[in-house]
Design a protein around this motif. Structure first.
Motif, PDB file in Angstrom:
ATOM      1  N   ARG A   1       0.829  -1.209   0.000  1.00 31.45           N
ATOM      2  CA  ARG A   1       0.000   0.000   0.000  1.00 31.45           C
ATOM      3  C   ARG A   1       0.860   1.255   0.000  1.00 31.45           C
ATOM      4  NH1 ARG A   1      -3.124  -3.127   3.951  1.00 31.45           N
ATOM      5  NH2 ARG A   1      -5.061  -3.825   2.962  1.00 31.45           N
ATOM      6  N   ILE A   2       1.906   1.253   0.857  1.00 30.45           N
ATOM      7  CA  ILE A   2       2.776   2.421   0.947  1.00 30.45           C
ATOM      8  C   ILE A   2       3.516   2.636  -0.368  1.00 30.45           C
ATOM      9  CG2 ILE A   2       4.816   3.367   2.094  1.00 30.45           C
ATOM     10  CD1 ILE A   2       3.818   1.940   4.668  1.00 30.45           C
ATOM     11  N   SER A   3       4.010   1.547  -0.946  1.00 29.92           N
ATOM     12  CA  SER A   3       4.741   1.665  -2.217  1.00 29.92           C
ATOM     13  C   SER A   3       3.837   2.202  -3.324  1.00 29.92           C
ATOM     14  CB  SER A   3       5.309   0.304  -2.627  1.00 29.92           C
ATOM     15  OG  SER A   3       6.266  -0.130  -1.692  1.00 29.92           O
ATOM     16  N   ARG A   4       2.593   1.721  -3.374  1.00 28.89           N
ATOM     17  CA  ARG A   4       1.667   2.201  -4.402  1.00 28.89           C
ATOM     18  C   ARG A   4       1.329   3.677  -4.198  1.00 28.89           C
ATOM     19  NH1 ARG A   4      -0.423  -2.991  -3.583  1.00 28.89           N
ATOM     20  NH2 ARG A   4      -2.035  -2.245  -2.156  1.00 28.89           N
ATOM     21  N   ALA A   5       1.189   4.085  -2.936  1.00 31.86           N
ATOM     22  CA  ALA A   5       0.880   5.487  -2.651  1.00 31.86           C
ATOM     23  C   ALA A   5       2.039   6.391  -3.061  1.00 31.86           C
ATOM     24  CB  ALA A   5       0.570   5.661  -1.166  1.00 31.86           C
ATOM     25  N   ILE A   6       3.262   5.943  -2.795  1.00 33.49           N
ATOM     26  CA  ILE A   6       4.427   6.740  -3.159  1.00 33.49           C
ATOM     27  C   ILE A   6       4.544   6.847  -4.682  1.00 33.49           C
ATOM     28  CG2 ILE A   6       6.965   6.775  -3.108  1.00 33.49           C
ATOM     29  CD1 ILE A   6       6.732   5.472  -0.304  1.00 33.49           C
TER      30      ILE A   6
ATOM     31  N   LEU B   1      -3.900   8.299  -3.430  1.00 38.00           N
ATOM     32  CA  LEU B   1      -3.723   7.920  -2.030  1.00 38.00           C
ATOM     33  C   LEU B   1      -5.022   7.359  -1.457  1.00 38.00           C
ATOM     34  CD1 LEU B   1      -1.863   8.210   0.584  1.00 38.00           C
ATOM     35  CD2 LEU B   1      -3.089  10.365   0.962  1.00 38.00           C
ATOM     36  N   ASP B   2      -4.928   6.230  -0.722  1.00 43.46           N
ATOM     37  CA  ASP B   2      -6.114   5.686  -0.064  1.00 43.46           C
ATOM     38  C   ASP B   2      -5.910   5.650   1.452  1.00 43.46           C
ATOM     39  OD1 ASP B   2      -4.563   3.415   0.527  1.00 43.46           O
ATOM     40  OD2 ASP B   2      -5.346   2.301  -1.187  1.00 43.46           O
ATOM     41  N   ARG B   3      -6.997   5.423   2.172  1.00 47.52           N
ATOM     42  CA  ARG B   3      -6.951   5.462   3.634  1.00 47.52           C
ATOM     43  C   ARG B   3      -6.088   4.335   4.195  1.00 47.52           C
ATOM     44  NH1 ARG B   3      -8.808   8.878   7.854  1.00 47.52           N
ATOM     45  NH2 ARG B   3      -7.696   7.928   9.609  1.00 47.52           N
ATOM     46  N   GLN B   4      -6.074   3.195   3.535  1.00 47.80           N
ATOM     47  CA  GLN B   4      -5.273   2.079   4.026  1.00 47.80           C
ATOM     48  C   GLN B   4      -3.787   2.428   4.039  1.00 47.80           C
ATOM     49  OE1 GLN B   4      -7.680   1.848   1.780  1.00 47.80           O
ATOM     50  NE2 GLN B   4      -9.151   0.291   2.503  1.00 47.80           N
TER      51      GLN B   4
END
Length: 324
Positions: free
Chosen positions: A76-81, A87-90
């Motif tokens: 999740r963090i890698s996809r957000a970066i 960006l999602d809440r997870q």
């Protein structure tokens, strides 16, 4: 985040005077395997994490940090970066979980091993905030504000007062932007801590009173801030103001028993006695100060009892006992 966990582990081992080879010997592990973990090239097994936690006397903190590195959260963090506009809440919750684990690790291994890895994480979340869009940006803003504040605390705890003050100034601005009074009050509280380390009682009174009067601060924060401002006023010779603030702190006792905010999880009733002890010590009320400080230290959770930051209170207890 895996690489930063390895960096934290490297610094924690160094702080304990342990090389990777010596740690591997004590753990009965292959030095090459431990080296890959320390260098961020391999995720540690749960068994190794448990053994490392025991070796470092981390009281579960290493386990907590490792648990924050689940494959789902890393993804999740890698996809957000990679795609901050989606960006999602997870992803925000995953970043908050990593930060919460870092705070617990600070209690166990001290500030010094965490400064460099936390600054690297801070740079990542700041870049993410800069480019983030959508309904979850506000939640990310709160996490970034707390990251900046925590980095400031680490520098303050390590005695890097200039770096700490810069981060804490930014933390207040970010907390205000997030409209989070608890984060703003805590950043101001840490400025007061720096002033106390520097033996500047006027600044102690000023910063803790600013924290005490911050709109939105939790009652547990306000109680501690009022007591610590009282200590500063007492040391400047203004006993009347010190007594008034101590009375106001006492008036918050019941409200302060409520669950403190997660960003100031340590503000238990026992911890409050440490702040009261410092205030009474400043007023030369040595017996009362010693009673509060002793009870506060004895009441700390196991994982906090030998944290670096407790040394200030242990010194204060010795001073009170000698003077009573």
């Amino acid at each position: 985040m895996v690489a930063q966990f390895g960096e934290q582990l490297r610094r924690a081992l160094k702080a304990r005077g342990l090389s990777i080879r010596e740690a591997a010997r004590r753990l009965s592990y292959d030095p090459a395997y431990l080296n890959r973990v320390v260098n961020g090239r391999q995720i540690p097994s749960s068994h190794l994490v448990d053994r490392l936690d025991h070796l470092l006397g981390a009281e579960g903190a290493i386990v907590t940090v490792a648990a924050s590195l689940t494959p789902d959260d890393r993804g999740r963090i890698s996809r957000a970066i990679a795609r901050p506009t989606r960006l999602d809440r997870q992803a925000v919750d995953a970043l908050a979980g990593v930060l919460a684990a870092q705070r617990r690790l600070d209690d166990a291994v001290g500030a010094a091993p965490l400064i460099h890895p936390t600054e690297a994480q801070l740079l990542t979340v700041k870049h993410l905030l800069r480019d983030a869009r959508g309904p979850h940006r506000d939640a990310l803003l709160g996490v970034v504000a707390e990251y900046v504040q925590f980095t400031g605390w680490l520098h303050a705890s390590a005695g890097n007062h200039v770096e700490a003050s810069i981060h804490l100034h930014d933390a207040v601005d970010l907390a205000d932007e997030a409209e989070d009074g608890t984060l703003a009050a805590q950043a101001l509280n840490f400025r007061g801590y720096i002033a106390r380390r520097q033996r500047r009682p006027t600044a102690v009174a000023r910063w803790f009173e600013f924290a005490y009067r911050t709109p939105g601060a939790h009652a547990a924060q306000r109680m501690g801030d009022a007591a610590q401002a009282a200590q500063g006023y007492a040391q400047t010779g203004d006993r009347e103001t010190a007594k008034r603030l101590l009375g106001e702190a006492a008036g918050l006792t019941d409200a302060a028993r409520e669950q403190p905010p997660g960003t100031a999880y340590w503000l238990t009733p026992d911890f409050q006695r440490l702040s009261l002890g410092l205030a009474h010590l400043g007023m030369a009320e040595y017996g009362v100060a010693a009673d509060h400080l002793r009870a506060g230290l004895n009441g700390l959770p196991t994982e906090q009892r030998h944290a670096d930051w407790t040394s200030e209170y242990r010194t204060a207890l010795r001073d009170a006992e000698r003077a009573r």
